[in-house]
Design a protein around this motif. Structure first.
Motif, PDB file in Angstrom:
ATOM      1  N   ALA A  93      -9.859   4.254  10.310  1.00 32.43           N
ATOM      2  CA  ALA A  93     -10.127   3.320   9.219  1.00 32.43           C
ATOM      3  C   ALA A  93      -8.884   3.004   8.415  1.00 32.43           C
ATOM      4  O   ALA A  93      -8.918   2.117   7.553  1.00 32.43           O
ATOM      5  CB  ALA A  93     -11.213   3.888   8.301  1.00 32.43           C
ATOM      6  N   GLY A  94      -7.772   3.697   8.622  1.00 31.18           N
ATOM      7  CA  GLY A  94      -6.529   3.393   7.930  1.00 31.18           C
ATOM      8  C   GLY A  94      -6.075   4.441   6.945  1.00 31.18           C
ATOM      9  O   GLY A  94      -5.047   4.252   6.280  1.00 31.18           O
ATOM     10  N   ARG A  95      -6.785   5.560   6.816  1.00 28.55           N
ATOM     11  CA  ARG A  95      -6.395   6.588   5.854  1.00 28.55           C
ATOM     12  C   ARG A  95      -5.155   7.321   6.365  1.00 28.55           C
ATOM     13  O   ARG A  95      -5.105   7.779   7.498  1.00 28.55           O
ATOM     14  CB  ARG A  95      -7.542   7.572   5.643  1.00 28.55           C
ATOM     15  CG  ARG A  95      -7.212   8.687   4.662  1.00 28.55           C
ATOM     16  CD  ARG A  95      -8.435   9.554   4.388  1.00 28.55           C
ATOM     17  NE  ARG A  95      -8.087  10.679   3.535  1.00 28.55           N
ATOM     18  CZ  ARG A  95      -7.720  11.874   3.986  1.00 28.55           C
ATOM     19  NH1 ARG A  95      -7.687  12.080   5.294  1.00 28.55           N
ATOM     20  NH2 ARG A  95      -7.408  12.849   3.158  1.00 28.55           N
ATOM     21  N   ARG A 141      -1.182   9.544  10.097  1.00 21.73           N
ATOM     22  CA  ARG A 141      -2.475   8.873  10.132  1.00 21.73           C
ATOM     23  C   ARG A 141      -3.588   9.906  10.296  1.00 21.73           C
ATOM     24  O   ARG A 141      -3.484  10.821  11.108  1.00 21.73           O
ATOM     25  CB  ARG A 141      -2.519   7.858  11.265  1.00 21.73           C
ATOM     26  CG  ARG A 141      -1.469   6.769  11.144  1.00 21.73           C
ATOM     27  CD  ARG A 141      -1.654   5.721  12.203  1.00 21.73           C
ATOM     28  NE  ARG A 141      -2.924   5.016  12.045  1.00 21.73           N
ATOM     29  CZ  ARG A 141      -3.421   4.168  12.938  1.00 21.73           C
ATOM     30  NH1 ARG A 141      -2.760   3.940  14.052  1.00 21.73           N
ATOM     31  NH2 ARG A 141      -4.566   3.572  12.734  1.00 21.73           N
ATOM     32  N   ARG A 142      -4.659   9.713   9.543  1.00 25.09           N
ATOM     33  CA  ARG A 142      -5.775  10.659   9.556  1.00 25.09           C
ATOM     34  C   ARG A 142      -7.067  10.059  10.093  1.00 25.09           C
ATOM     35  O   ARG A 142      -7.960  10.807  10.482  1.00 25.09           O
ATOM     36  CB  ARG A 142      -6.014  11.199   8.140  1.00 25.09           C
ATOM     37  CG  ARG A 142      -4.946  12.174   7.667  1.00 25.09           C
ATOM     38  CD  ARG A 142      -4.835  13.343   8.617  1.00 25.09           C
ATOM     39  NE  ARG A 142      -3.910  14.373   8.202  1.00 25.09           N
ATOM     40  CZ  ARG A 142      -4.243  15.472   7.530  1.00 25.09           C
ATOM     41  NH1 ARG A 142      -5.503  15.660   7.200  1.00 25.09           N
ATOM     42  NH2 ARG A 142      -3.329  16.351   7.207  1.00 25.09           N
ATOM     43  N   SER A 143      -7.229   8.760  10.132  1.00 30.32           N
ATOM     44  CA  SER A 143      -8.476   8.160  10.616  1.00 30.32           C
ATOM     45  C   SER A 143      -8.187   6.752  11.108  1.00 30.32           C
ATOM     46  O   SER A 143      -7.194   6.120  10.720  1.00 30.32           O
ATOM     47  CB  SER A 143      -9.548   8.124   9.515  1.00 30.32           C
ATOM     48  OG  SER A 143      -9.188   7.221   8.492  1.00 30.32           O
ATOM     49  N   ASP A 194      -1.818   9.875  -0.770  1.00 28.82           N
ATOM     50  CA  ASP A 194      -2.939   9.496   0.081  1.00 28.82           C
ATOM     51  C   ASP A 194      -3.294   8.043  -0.187  1.00 28.82           C
ATOM     52  O   ASP A 194      -3.393   7.631  -1.349  1.00 28.82           O
ATOM     53  CB  ASP A 194      -4.142  10.399  -0.179  1.00 28.82           C
ATOM     54  CG  ASP A 194      -5.274  10.141   0.807  1.00 28.82           C
ATOM     55  OD1 ASP A 194      -6.307  10.810   0.708  1.00 28.82           O
ATOM     56  OD2 ASP A 194      -5.111   9.262   1.683  1.00 28.82           O
ATOM     57  N   THR A 195      -3.472   7.241   0.881  1.00 33.08           N
ATOM     58  CA  THR A 195      -3.844   5.842   0.705  1.00 33.08           C
ATOM     59  C   THR A 195      -4.525   5.340   1.967  1.00 33.08           C
ATOM     60  O   THR A 195      -4.596   6.047   2.981  1.00 33.08           O
ATOM     61  CB  THR A 195      -2.605   4.979   0.409  1.00 33.08           C
ATOM     62  OG1 THR A 195      -3.013   3.656   0.064  1.00 33.08           O
ATOM     63  CG2 THR A 195      -1.683   4.920   1.608  1.00 33.08           C
ATOM     64  N   THR A 196      -5.038   4.122   1.884  1.00 37.65           N
ATOM     65  CA  THR A 196      -5.671   3.460   3.029  1.00 37.65           C
ATOM     66  C   THR A 196      -4.881   2.204   3.357  1.00 37.65           C
ATOM     67  O   THR A 196      -4.721   1.327   2.497  1.00 37.65           O
ATOM     68  CB  THR A 196      -7.133   3.099   2.730  1.00 37.65           C
ATOM     69  OG1 THR A 196      -7.857   4.303   2.416  1.00 37.65           O
ATOM     70  CG2 THR A 196      -7.769   2.419   3.930  1.00 37.65           C
ATOM     71  N   GLU A 221      -4.965  -3.627   7.922  1.00 34.38           N
ATOM     72  CA  GLU A 221      -4.570  -3.950   9.290  1.00 34.38           C
ATOM     73  C   GLU A 221      -3.318  -4.819   9.273  1.00 34.38           C
ATOM     74  O   GLU A 221      -3.175  -5.724   8.454  1.00 34.38           O
ATOM     75  CB  GLU A 221      -5.704  -4.675  10.009  1.00 34.38           C
ATOM     76  CG  GLU A 221      -5.425  -4.918  11.480  1.00 34.38           C
ATOM     77  CD  GLU A 221      -6.629  -5.475  12.213  1.00 34.38           C
ATOM     78  OE1 GLU A 221      -7.721  -5.502  11.595  1.00 34.38           O
ATOM     79  OE2 GLU A 221      -6.477  -5.873  13.378  1.00 34.38           O
ATOM     80  N   ALA A 257       0.821  -1.213   0.000  1.00 34.47           N
ATOM     81  CA  ALA A 257       0.000   0.000   0.000  1.00 34.47           C
ATOM     82  C   ALA A 257       0.854   1.261   0.000  1.00 34.47           C
ATOM     83  O   ALA A 257       0.473   2.270  -0.601  1.00 34.47           O
ATOM     84  CB  ALA A 257      -0.930  -0.011   1.208  1.00 34.47           C
TER      85      ALA A 257
END
Length: 808
Positions: free
Chosen positions: A456-458, A452-454, A495-497, A500, A435
Motif C-alpha cells: 500500500a506504500g507504507r 518498504r513495509r507494505s 514513517d509515511t505512505t 504511486e 512525502a
C-alpha cells in the motif's frame, strides 16, 4: 440330417453369441505383445515407486555398462535398461505404457505397436488402421493443447513477452494430416528459440476457436502482444519462420557500426536502460536475438554488429572482439568499458536469458514508474533479509550532474546485497518527494534511506543530514550512516505512505490512439484481403447499420438484389513446385542455419571467459575442464570429446579446456589452496614444473570446490612412500604404508585426490591413453560420489599468488 439341422438352428438362433465368442478368441490370438517390458528389464513391480525404479536402474547400469562388462550382449542390455528407465521415470510415459503398452511418445495415443483389433475390455470397434486414417491425436501434442481458461489467464499475458504460434485443428481433418510433418519440423526449430506453441481442437474447444476467429481447420494463428494474425501462405517451414519473425516489432534491434555506436551507448541516460551489443558473423540479426530483445525490451536496449561488414573495423578493434565466436557486451553508465561479457560458439536461449536477467538495471537507475520501483525496492518479506533503498532526490539540470556522477561512483564501490541505489528527478516525481521531504526545499540534492513495509506504500525512512553535493565528506557521512543502519534496523525513525509514481515513459494519449487505430485498420484490411467473411461480420454489420441510419430506405432498396447473393470466397492460387523450391532456397541462404547437435562444445578458459565460466557460474552448474598443452591439444581434445559425449546433453555441465603452456601457474596455485597445510616453499618450483597434461577438473564455482581426475599411469612405482606425504588428504590422516599405497592407486584410477607433486614415477602412458577411464570418472561425478576439495577463493588465471574473490 439331424445333426445338420441342429447346427443350422444354433447358427440361426445364436448369431450374436457366436460373434462374441469368435471376437474374444481373435482378440486373445492377435493381442499385441510388447517387444520390451520395462518392468521386467529393471526387475521391479508395476507398483514400484520412483525411488525403487531409480535404485534398480543405477545398479543395473553399473553392472551392464559396456566399459565394465565384457559380455557381448552388454551393450544391447545397457540400451534396454536406459530405455526402460526413460519410460518409467516419466509419469506420463509410464501411465501411457500401463494403459496402452505404448513405448514411443511419437506413436499415436492409445495405439499399440502392432496393428490389429483392439482388446475386448477397452472398447468394441474396429481399428482405425483398417481405413489408413488415424483419428487419435499424437501423444506428443497433448502438452500443447490449449483450453479457454488457460488461454486467457496464461497465454494472452505471456504473449507480451514471447510470440505464440497456434494451430487450429479438428478430429476428422484430412488437410491437418497433410501439414502435420511441416508443423512438427517447425515446432522442433522454433520452440527452443523461445516461441510458444499451442494447439486448439475445434471439436472440444469451440468457444476458444470462436475467440480466436478460427472457423475452419486447419488454421495457423500468430499471437503477439495480445493481437492475433492469421497465416495465409503455403505451409512451408521457411514461411512459418518468416511469419513469426514478421510478427515481432521491427525496431527491437538497432544495427550498429563505427558511426553510430557511441550515440547508441550514450542514450542510457535518456532511456534509463543498459545497452547490449551482440557481435556475430551473419549479416542478418538472428531470430534468437530478436526473441530475447522482445522479451526484455522494457529493461535493455539491444544492438547488433555484423563482424563481416567493413564499416565495423574500428568497433571490433576497440573492444578486442574475437571473430570466431558470437560475443555479447553489456554496458551501463560507463560507455568505455563493458560491465559483463559472454562469449560462446553456439548461443542458447537459456544462456542469453540468464545473462540479460542478471543485468537488467543500471548501477543507479532512475525511478520512472511504479513497476521499476517495486522491482528495485521490494516490500520486506519475513523470510528474507531486509532490503534498503538509498534514494537520491536531485534535478536534471547541468548543475546537478557532478553530484549525480559522484553518487553513481559511491554506489559502484559500495555494492551490497541488502542495498539498492536509485535516484529521482524532483520535478518529475513531486508527490513522492513531498512525502519524503515534507518540510525541506529542493534547492540542493538530498539522500533518503527507506525500507518498504507494505504494498500500500507504507515505508520507514530517514534522510541524510547536510544534503548531498558529491564531496568526500558527504561520501564518508553516507557510508557511516549505512553502517549504523546495518547494525541497528531501528535507525529508520520516520514513517509515511508513498503515493504511486508517475509513469514518465508512458506515451501521450494521441500516440496511443494512433497505434490503436493503426492496428484496427490493419485488422480490417487483412480480413478483406483474404475474404474471412465470418470474422468480418461484426465490422460489416456496424458499417451497414451506419449506412442505414444515414441514407434510410433508399440505400436498402438500391442494394436489395445484390445483397441476396452471398459473396464467394476466392479460391487460393496453387503455387508452382519450381517456385516453391526457388523460394525455399533463397530463404535458406538468408536465414541462419540451426546449430548442429552431434558435437561437444568445449570453450577455452581465457581472460575473457574465466569469470563467466567459473567465478560467476550459477548454482548447480559444473564446469569440466581439461588441462592440455600446445603439443597435445588436438589429440586430447578428440579423446575428451569422445569420453564426455554421452554427458553433453546434461543441462548442468559445461566443458572447457585450459592451456597449461599459457597459464602454468594456475594448477599449482589451485592445488596449494586446496591443501589444509600447504607445501613448503622449497617445493614450489617442483609444483610449477609438474606435468598436469591430461588432468580433468570438475569445478563448482558457486560452492568453491572441485573434483580431480588424473591419468592412469601404467608404470610401477616401487618407491611410493616419498609421494605419500604430498597428498593433501593423507597429510591430515596418517595411515600405514600399504593402505596409503592402495589408496593412492585407487585415487589415481578414479580421480579422487590431488595429484602427487615432485614424484619421479616413470610414465609409459601414451597421450591418447591418458583419458581412457574418464567415462567412469564422469559417472561417479554425476552420482556425486567423488571426493571434493574445497578452496577459499579461486586463483586468477595469470597470477599464481593472486586470488579472485567470487561474488554472487
Amino acid at each position: 440330417m439331424m445333426t445338420d439341422r441342429s447346427t443350422g438352428w444354433i447358427a440361426r438362433t445364436c448369431p450374436v453369441t457366436l460373434a462374441i465368442f469368435l471376437l474374444i478368441i481373435t482378440s486373445h490370438v492377435v493381442r499385441p505383445t510388447n517387444e520390451l517390458d520395462p518392468y521386467k528389464v529393471l526387475g521391479v513391480s508395476r507398483k514400484a515407486s520412483q525411488v525403487e525404479i531409480k535404485r534398480a536402474y543405477k545398479n543395473l547400469a553399473r553392472e551392464w555398462h559396456p566399459d565394465k562388462n565384457k559380455d557381448p550382449n552388454a551393450e544391447d542390455m545397457f540400451i534396454k535398461i536406459s530405455k526402460s528407465y526413460e519410460i518409467l521415470s516419466n509419469e506420463e510415459r509410464r501411465s501411457n505404457f500401463d494403459r496402452y503398452g505404448q513405448m514411443d511418445e511419437n506413436q499415436p495415443f492409445g495405439q499399440s505397436q502392432h496393428h490389429g483389433f483392439r482388446h475386448f475390455d477397452n472398447s468394441f470397434y474396429f481399428d482405425e488402421s483398417f481405413f489408413h486414417f488415424h483419428r487419435s491425436r499424437d501423444f506428443a501434442d497433448s502438452k500443447y493443447m490449449l483450453h479457454h481458461a488457460q488461454f486467457n489467464s496464461d497465454i494472452l499475458p505471456d504473449s507480451y513477452k514471447r510470440p505464440y504460434l497456434i494451430k487450429v485443428t479438428s478430429e476428422w481433418c484430412f488437410a491437418c494430416i497433410h501439414i502435420e510433418p511441416v508443423w512438427k519440423e517447425t515446432v522442433v526449430e522454433l520452440e527452443p528459440l523461445g516461441v510458444g506453441i499451442g494447439i486448439v481442437d475445434m471439436g472440444s474447444e469451440r468457444r476458444l476457436a470462436n475467440q480466436l476467429g478460427a472457423y475452419r481447420a486447419p488454421s495457423i494463428i500468430g499471437l503477439v502482444n495480445g493481437r492475433m494474425t492469421f497465416f495465409h501462405q503455403h505451409v512451408v517451414r521457411e514461411h512459418l519462420r518468416r511469419f513469426v519473425e514478421d510478427l515481432l516489432p521491427h525496431n527491437l534491434v538497432e544495427r550498429i557500426d563505427d558511426n553510430n555506436y557511441q550515440a547508441f551507448l550514450d542514450r542510457w541516460h535518456v532511456e534509463n536502460k543498459p545497452s547490449l551489443l551482440l557481435f556475430d558473423q551473419v549479416p542478418v540479426v538472428p531470430l534468437l536475438y530478436k526473441l530475447t530483445a522482445f522479451a526484455f525490451r522494457d529493461y535493455i536496449r539491444f544492438g547488433y554488429v555484423d563482424q563481416g561488414a567493413t564499416t565495423n573495423t574500428k568497433l571490433l578493434r576497440q573492444f578486442n572482439i574475437n571473430t570466431y565466436a558470437p560475443t555479447m557486451l553489456l554496458f551501463k553508465e560507463d560507455t568505455e568499458k563493458p560491465v559483463d561479457i559472454i562469449q560462446a560458439r553456439g548461443m542458447k536461449k537459456q544462456l542469453m536469458d540468464e545473462f540479460v536477467t542478471n543485468n537488467k538495471f543500471l548501477q543507479v537507475p532512475r525511478l520512472v514508474n511504479q513497476q521499476l520501483f517495486d522491482e528495485l525496492c521490494p516490500v520486506k518479506q519475513f523470510h528474507r533479509r531486509r532490503k534498503y533503498c538509498v534514494l537520491l532526490i536531485t534535478g536534471e539540470d547541468e548543475a546537478f550532474l557532478p553530484g549525480n556522477k559522484a553518487f553513481v561512483d559511491f554506489a559502484t564501490t559500495n555494492k551490497k546485497d541488502i542495498l539498492r541505489f536509485a535516484y529521482v528527478y524532483q520535478r518529475q516525481q513531486q508527490p513522492l518527494c513531498q512525502a519524503l521531504l515534507p518540510n525541506q526545499a529542493a534547492a540542493f540534492p538530498q539522500v533518503v534511506i527507506l525500507e518498504r513495509r507494505s504494498q500500500a506504500g507504507r515505508v520507514l525512512f530517514r534522510s541524510v543530514s547536510s544534503g548531498w553535493n558529491g564531496s568526500q565528506e558527504d561520501k564518508y557521512r553516507l557510508h557511516e550512516q549505512l553502517e549504523l543502519l546495518q547494525k541497528d534496523p531501528t535507525y529508520l525513525s520516520s514513517d509515511t505512505t508513498l503515493p504511486e509514481l508517475n509513469n514518465e515513459m508512458a506515451p501521450i494519449f494521441i500516440i496511443q490512439w494512433m497505434n490503436a487505430a493503426y492496428d484496427y485498420i490493419l485488422q480490417i484490411y487483412d480480413g478483406l484481403l483474404y475474404s474471412n467473411w465470418r470474422e468480418m461480420m461484426p465490422i460489416l454489420s456496424l458499417i451497414f447499420s451506419a449506412l442505414f441510419i444515414l441514407f434510410g430506405t433508399v440505400i436498402i432498396q438500391a442494394f436489395s438484389e445484390p445483397s441476396e447473393s452471398k459473396p464467394q470466397k476466392p479460391k487460393p492460387k496453387e503455387q508452382n513446385a519450381t517456385q516453391t523450391e526457388d523460394d525455399a532456397s533463397s530463404r535458406a541462404n538468408t536465414s541462419s542455419r540451426p546449430p548442429r547437435k552431434d558435437f561437444v562444445e568445449v570453450t577455452e578458459l581465457t581472460d575473457v571467459t574465466y569469470t563467466s565460466n567459473l567465478v560467476k557460474l550459477r548454482p548447480g552448474q559444473i564446469n569440466v575442464v581439461l588441462v592440455l598443452t600446445n603439443a597435445s591439444k588436438n589429440a586430447l581434445l578428440r579423446k575428451f570429446a569422445k569420453e564426455v559425449f554421452s554427458f553433453s546433453g546434461t543441462q548442468t555441465l559445461h566443458f572447457s579446456f585450459l592451456n597449461a603452456d599459457k597459464h602454468r601457474h594456475w594448477m599449482p596455485s589451485l592445488l596449494r589452496s586446496a591443501c589444509p597445510a600447504g607445501p613448503s616453499e622449497s617445493h614450489s618450483d617442483d609444483e610449477e614444473s609438474s606435468d598436469y597434461m591430461g588432468h580433468v577438473l570438475a569445478l563448482n564455482g558457486h560452492k568453491k570446490y572441485f573434483c580431480l581426475f588424473r591419468p592412469v599411469f601404467t608404470g610401477d612405482d616401487p618407491d611410493d612412500s616419498s609421494s605419500d606425504s604430498s597428498d593433501c588428504k593423507r597429510k591430515s590422516r596418517p595411515r600405514s604404508r600399504s593402505s596409503s599405497h592402495s589408496r593412492s592407486r585407487s585415487h589415481s584410477r578414479e580421480g579422487g585426490g590431488v595429484p602427487k607433486r615432485g614424484s619421479s614415477r616413470p610414465t609409459s602412458i601414451e597421450v591418447h591413453h591418458k583419458l581412457d577411464r574418464l567415462g567412469l570418472w564422469m559417472e561417479r561425478l554425476m552420482e556425486g560420489t567423488l571426493p571434493r576439495l574445497y578452496v577459499s577463493s579461486w586463483p586468477t588465471l595469470n597470477d599464481a599468488s593472486g586470488a579472485f574473490s567470487a561474488e554472487s
